[in-house]
Design a protein around this motif. Structure first.
Motif, PDB file in Angstrom:
ATOM      1  N   UNK A 104      31.377 146.422  87.789  1.00 20.35           N
ATOM      2  CA  UNK A 104      30.839 146.854  86.500  1.00 20.35           C
ATOM      3  C   UNK A 104      31.790 146.520  85.361  1.00 20.35           C
ATOM      4  N   UNK A 105      33.073 146.789  85.545  1.00 19.25           N
ATOM      5  CA  UNK A 105      34.050 146.500  84.495  1.00 19.25           C
ATOM      6  C   UNK A 105      34.088 145.005  84.185  1.00 19.25           C
ATOM      7  N   UNK A 106      34.054 144.177  85.225  1.00 16.81           N
ATOM      8  CA  UNK A 106      34.131 142.730  85.029  1.00 16.81           C
ATOM      9  C   UNK A 106      32.869 142.202  84.363  1.00 16.81           C
ATOM     10  N   UNK A 107      31.705 142.656  84.830  1.00 14.68           N
ATOM     11  CA  UNK A 107      30.454 142.202  84.222  1.00 14.68           C
ATOM     12  C   UNK A 107      30.371 142.615  82.762  1.00 14.68           C
ATOM     13  N   UNK A 108      30.789 143.838  82.455  1.00 12.22           N
ATOM     14  CA  UNK A 108      30.758 144.315  81.074  1.00 12.22           C
ATOM     15  C   UNK A 108      31.776 143.550  80.217  1.00 12.22           C
ATOM     16  N   UNK A 115      24.627 152.813  87.457  1.00 15.81           N
ATOM     17  CA  UNK A 115      25.295 154.003  86.932  1.00 15.81           C
ATOM     18  C   UNK A 115      26.736 153.685  86.542  1.00 15.81           C
ATOM     19  N   UNK A 116      27.383 152.778  87.282  1.00 13.86           N
ATOM     20  CA  UNK A 116      28.732 152.357  86.902  1.00 13.86           C
ATOM     21  C   UNK A 116      28.717 151.603  85.583  1.00 13.86           C
ATOM     22  N   UNK A 117      27.598 150.950  85.278  1.00 10.21           N
ATOM     23  CA  UNK A 117      27.468 150.232  84.005  1.00 10.21           C
ATOM     24  C   UNK A 117      27.108 151.152  82.851  1.00 10.21           C
ATOM     25  N   UNK A 165      21.668 147.183  81.053  1.00 11.68           N
ATOM     26  CA  UNK A 165      22.336 148.475  81.174  1.00 11.68           C
ATOM     27  C   UNK A 165      23.758 148.316  80.643  1.00 11.68           C
ATOM     28  N   UNK A 166      24.111 149.099  79.641  1.00 16.26           N
ATOM     29  CA  UNK A 166      25.448 149.015  79.083  1.00 16.26           C
ATOM     30  C   UNK A 166      25.780 147.646  78.528  1.00 16.26           C
TER      31      UNK A 166
END
Length: 319
Positions: A18-22, A44-46, A112-113
């Motif tokens: 999630x951190x890397x994708x964001x 949910x992590x996003x 998402x996010x």
């Protein structure tokens, strides 16, 4: 470029996915994240609220429609019943561009996010005791087999935990695999198992240390992982606040630099379409002999198009 995050259950691979994708999305890069883990927590992590529902249909819910679309006019695939998860594209197949205007992205992507996300879908009551999760991952394998991603485009997949990722040929569909390792003996054991399997197929693996609390943890990782250790994330109060639903603050500078290092490692990888297609064909033939010929009543080796060359040239030829 296709990026997988793998590791022992609880190592933090979903959080890092999630951190890397964001991180990629917020930089303006085209990116699609895919939740390929049985627990289905990436949304949910996003940033999806716990009481929200991911509205886009899971890929596994429309595998038949995806097959119908992707087979196009390929004469080697007479029906969707003859198309299995490993069926490689050939002349006449429909190829995908990242976030293109096609049947797959238009039906299954939800933001998402700030990150476009697709999910494989969770186990249902009807699956219990009669199906393995890899039956749901077949749609992801088909998607990656038919995707032509260009420079500066990213697919980030949160994979199943542990060495279970080797239960299908999906692990060969990536340009870079990040193995998330905690400074524990159990996590290092999964690393050794994964590294051994990956080496057999020339799969590029780099280790990301996670939950590092100090110099002793870092020395432990360096001792047991060696040169495979690309970077590490320190224990993060930001991540803990996110997991508690607080949603405040910013990721620590060290951890942000780690994400930069991961992106640089991905960008430095050469795109090898010939190796990608070879792996796709090899695993298709392996699956055909093991179960798919009997399941379909056909010789699925005939689905391999010897004159098909995957990559950007295939897009030009299809026009």
């Amino acid at each position: 470029m296709r990026v997988a995050f793998v590791g022992k259950g609880g190592s933090g691979k979903t959080t890092l996915s999630a951190l890397f994708a964001r991180h990629l999305a917020h930089s303006g890069a085209p990116v699609v994240a895919i939740d390929g883990d049985i627990n289905q927590h990436l949304a949910y992590a996003l940033g999806l609220d716990e009481d929200e529902i991911f509205a886009a249909p899971p890929l596994s819910a429309r595998t038949g429609e995806i097959k119908e679309y992707l087979r196009g006019t390929n004469p080697r695939i007479p029906s969707i019943e003859a198309m299995v998860k490993t069926t490689p594209p050939g002349r006449g197949s429909r190829l995908l561009r990242l976030l293109g205007d096609d049947e797959v992205h238009s039906h299954h992507v939800q933001e998402v996010g700030g990150v476009p996300l697709m999910v494989t879908g969770a186990f249902t009551e009807s699956d219990l005791g009669v199906a393995c999760y890899h039956s749901k991952l077949g749609a992801v394998e088909l998607y990656l087999n038919h995707l032509v991603d260009g420079p500066g485009e990213y697919v980030v997949v949160d994979m199943t935990a542990g060495a279970d990722a080797f239960a299908s040929g999906l692990f060969t569909r990536f340009d870079m695999t990040f193995l998330v390792v905690e400074p524990t003996r159990k996590s290092v054991s999964v690393y050794r198992q994964y590294r051994s399997h990956a080496a057999e197929f020339g799969v590029q693996v780099a280790v990301v240390g996670n939950k590092v609390t100090g110099e002793d943890d870092l020395l432990f990782l360096k001792e047991h992982v060696g040169d495979d250790l690309l970077a590490h994330c320190a224990q993060s109060s930001y991540v803990r606040a996110q997991e508690q639903g607080c949603g405040r603050g910013e990721l620590e500078p060290h951890n942000t630099r780690t994400l930069d290092l991961l992106r640089a490692a991905v960008d430095a990888r050469p795109k090898d379409w010939a190796a990608f297609q070879k792996h796709a064909v090899d695993f298709h033939l392996r699956n055909a002999a093991a179960w798919a010929n009997e399941a379909t009543g056909q010789d699925l080796a005939t689905q391999v198009d010897p004159d098909f060359r995957h990559g950007p040239t295939a897009l030009t030829a299809a026009v």
